[in-house]
Design an enzyme around this catalytic site. Structure first.
Site, PDB file in Angstrom:
ATOM      1  CG  HIS A 132      33.081 -17.029  11.701  1.00 26.47           C
ATOM      2  ND1 HIS A 132      31.856 -17.648  11.647  1.00 26.47           N
ATOM      3  CD2 HIS A 132      32.834 -15.703  11.599  1.00 26.47           C
ATOM      4  CE1 HIS A 132      30.905 -16.727  11.524  1.00 26.47           C
ATOM      5  NE2 HIS A 132      31.487 -15.533  11.484  1.00 26.47           N
ATOM      6  CB  SER A 133      40.045 -16.140  12.389  1.00 32.06           C
ATOM      7  OG  SER A 133      39.384 -15.194  13.219  1.00 32.06           O
ATOM      8  CD  GLU A 135      33.645 -20.865  12.783  1.00 35.29           C
ATOM      9  OE1 GLU A 135      33.502 -21.068  11.567  1.00 35.29           O
ATOM     10  OE2 GLU A 135      32.826 -20.213  13.466  1.00 35.29           O
ATOM     11  NE  ARG A 190      31.002 -14.800  15.188  1.00 37.84           N
ATOM     12  CZ  ARG A 190      30.276 -15.806  14.694  1.00 37.84           C
ATOM     13  NH1 ARG A 190      30.674 -17.049  14.860  1.00 37.84           N
ATOM     14  NH2 ARG A 190      29.158 -15.571  14.049  1.00 37.84           N
ATOM     15  NE  ARG A 208      24.918 -13.244  12.631  1.00 37.84           N
ATOM     16  CZ  ARG A 208      25.441 -14.470  12.612  1.00 37.84           C
ATOM     17  NH1 ARG A 208      26.170 -14.851  11.577  1.00 37.84           N
ATOM     18  NH2 ARG A 208      25.241 -15.295  13.635  1.00 37.84           N
ATOM     19  CG  HIS A 259      30.802 -21.107   9.228  1.00 34.85           C
ATOM     20  ND1 HIS A 259      31.009 -19.889   9.824  1.00 34.85           N
ATOM     21  CD2 HIS A 259      30.350 -20.844   7.986  1.00 34.85           C
ATOM     22  CE1 HIS A 259      30.677 -18.928   8.977  1.00 34.85           C
ATOM     23  NE2 HIS A 259      30.265 -19.469   7.856  1.00 34.85           N
ATOM     24  CB  SER A 260      34.022 -25.821  12.870  1.00 28.71           C
ATOM     25  OG  SER A 260      34.914 -25.030  13.651  1.00 28.71           O
ATOM     26  CE1 TYR A 311      23.915 -19.529  16.328  1.00 30.76           C
ATOM     27  CE2 TYR A 311      23.581 -18.327  14.297  1.00 30.76           C
ATOM     28  CZ  TYR A 311      24.425 -18.923  15.204  1.00 30.76           C
ATOM     29  OH  TYR A 311      25.784 -18.916  14.998  1.00 30.76           O
ATOM     30  CD  GLU A 333      28.399 -23.747  12.033  1.00 30.10           C
ATOM     31  OE1 GLU A 333      29.466 -24.027  12.594  1.00 30.10           O
ATOM     32  OE2 GLU A 333      27.979 -22.572  11.922  1.00 30.10           O
TER      33      GLU A 333
END
Lengths: 372, 177
Positions: A132-133, A135, A190, A208, A259-260, A311, A333
């Site tokens: 995810h860019s 982050e 993202r 996803r 990730h973050s 989630y 994360e």
């Protein structure tokens, strides 16, 4: 075709609108006919954008000359990170090599660093950052991990013993198109930058897009959504490249996707609340890894399965890798918990990378001691 | 679970002063999320056990500094892409954080988790009375959907009268895509 930059709110408040050229005269006439005063803030938006682009190209920082003079405590551009990789390989040709595993939508090379002390197709650990860019602390940590492996591969007993038996694969910029976009256009981007027919919206959520209950609850089928799963599993070349690599390698034993933010250590599943068969073991490893992480600066992490801790999410990376048989599949994360969020101050890069590395070593050591 | 009403949560929390990590105070709260109409903000009742630190000196310093500016304060991207916040902008950021708390409260449900991601733009609006007024454009990050919501808010502040959000509205995701 009017593009509102400041939407109408209530009486007495200005409205800002970008007007495409053909609509200019009709709009002016309409405003004047209705007694609505206006002023021109920017004559030519395109000229401004073009100017900014040339400015950014001109103020391009000088590229680093060695991995010893590289500044690990700041955020870097894609070019700088790619240069860093080449320098690292040139300085340590016996330990590290660079592989191109594919190309992004915008045709940028997808590079993976391979750290190996020899052998053929040894059992391996995979680590990816920057999927995810936005982050940014993750790509920056990936750069630090690469250097750390070089620095410690002989003097650190744990790392040395890992590399005696296993290879480490590290993909630092897993989503280069998104990364460049966060630097040039939208710091909060993202997803990937792919265009799929039928929508004006761009990009697929690469976390996803994997073939693990793809399209199920926990992802969106709206192309404009941040969690859009894409038209089909592995539609994104960035994802497909890793899938192909993992399948062709056939001997990856631990897979960590970074990730973050939120300060969490997660294991599968995200798509279902059914626990994985190895839940107890993964939970124990997580507990130990988090304890190691916290020991450095007292940073608090929570841990657990994705679905119970963060989630429900379908089509996620480590759900797929786990189902492929890679037992030690984890997601991090990183810092923080929302105070700065994605905009983590650069001075926290090294502390974040240092503490995370301790957790990674716990995972890698466990894999080394429990090869399957 | 309260039939026909909603879900009530009883919370015990510790408030920590971000400017002084050793300064903490206990707090209890009750939050009621209403059934049905998601457009009503949750009810919040709280009790703070003890006293919050006195911030008069810092408040007055900031107040006087802004009041004495010749030109209205204008700033963008706080923090910047690298997470930097200049010392002069720190109070502006803290004010936005407090004010965004109100906006977040008004827009929260049991399925949202908002954070203030960034101040895109802030402009001081000169007033003839004693209040300071700031027009903010902020970005809110919602954790579950991962969406970024641009949001406009008008914030009033005075050392003795506290913070007020007099106006706020969600903005369109404009042509940054």
């Amino acid at each position: 075709q009017l593009d509102f930059w400041l939407a109408p709110r209530s009486l007495g408040y200005p409205v800002d609108v970008r007007v495409p050229f053909p609509s200019l005269q009709p709009l002016k006439a309409h405003l004047e006919a209705n007694g609505i005063s206006y002023s021109i803030m920017i004559e030519d938006v395109q000229a401004l954008v073009d100017h900014e682009q040339t400015e950014m190209l001109r103020s391009h920082r000088r590229l680093p000359l060695s991995t010893n003079t590289f500044d690990y405590a700041t955020y870097h551009s894609l070019d700088e990170i790619y240069t860093f990789m080449d320098l690292l390989v040139a300085e340590n040709p016996n330990l590290v090599s660079k592989l191109e595993i594919g190309r992004s939508t915008e045709n940028r090379p997808l590079y993976v660093l391979k750290f190996s002390k020899g052998g053929t197709n040894r059992p391996a650990v995979w680590i990816d950052t920057g999927i995810h860019s936005r982050e940014w602390v993750t790509q920056a940590s990936g750069v630090w991990f690469a250097k750390k492996i070089i620095l410690d591969h002989e003097n650190d007993k744990g790392l040395a013993s890992i590399l005696d038996k296993m290879d480490i694969f590290l993909e630092i910029v897993t989503n280069p198109d998104g990364f460049v976009f966060t630097q040039t256009q939208n710091r909060m981007w993202r997803k990937t930058r792919s265009r799929h027919s039928g929508s004006a919206c761009i990009g697929v959520d690469p976390n996803r897009n994997w073939d693990a209950n793809f399209g199920g609850p926990g992802a969106s089928r709206n192309p404009c959504s941040e969690t859009y799963h894409g038209p089909y599993a592995n539609s994104e070349p960035e994802v497909k490249a890793i899938v192909d690599f993992v399948k062709n390698h056939g001997n990856i034993k631990a897979f960590v996707s970074i990730h973050s933010y939120s300060q969490l250590l997660l294991y599968p599943y995200g798509y279902t609340s059914t626990p994985v068969p190895d839940q107890k073991e993964l939970h124990q490893i997580s507990k130990k890894a988090v304890a190691a992480l916290s020991s450095l600066y007292g940073t608090n992490y929570k841990y657990g399965s994705i679905i119970t801790t963060i989630y429900q999410a379908s089509g996620g990376t480590i759900d797929w890798t786990y189902n492929q048989g890679i037992k030690y599949s984890f997601t991090f994360e990183l810092r923080d918990t929302g105070r700065y969020g994605f905009l983590l101050p650069a001075k926290q890069i090294i502390p974040t990378a240092q503490e995370t590395w301790l957790a990674l070593k716990v995972i890698m050591l466990h894999a080394r001691d429990h090869l399957y | 679970d309260i039939d026909d009403v909603g879900h009530k949560y009883h919370l015990e929390l510790v408030l920590e002063d971000i400017l002084d990590k050793d300064s903490t105070v206990n707090c209890t709260a009750e939050v009621l999320y209403h059934l049905g109409n998601k457009n009503i903000a949750p009810d919040v009742q709280f009790t703070i056990e003890g006293e919050l630190k006195n911030t008069d000196e810092a408040d007055n310093t900031f107040y006087n500094r802004i009041k004495s500016l010749e030109k209205e304060l204008v700033a963008e991207n706080i923090p910047d892409s690298h997470g930097n916040v200049s010392p002069e902008m720190e109070p502006i950021r803290l004010l936005a954080w407090v004010a965004s708390g109100y906006v977040i409260w008004q827009n929260s449900t049991e399925n949202t988790k908002f954070q203030l991601a960034q101040i895109k733009h802030v402009k001081q609006v000169k007033r003839s009375d004693e209040y300071l007024e700031f027009d903010y454009m902020i970005l809110l990050h919602e954790m579950v959907s991962q969406e970024i919501f641009p949001w406009q808010m008008t914030v009033l502040w005075h050392p003795q009268h506290g913070v007020q959000v007099t106006q706020d509205s969600r903005q369109p995701k404009h042509a940054l895509e």
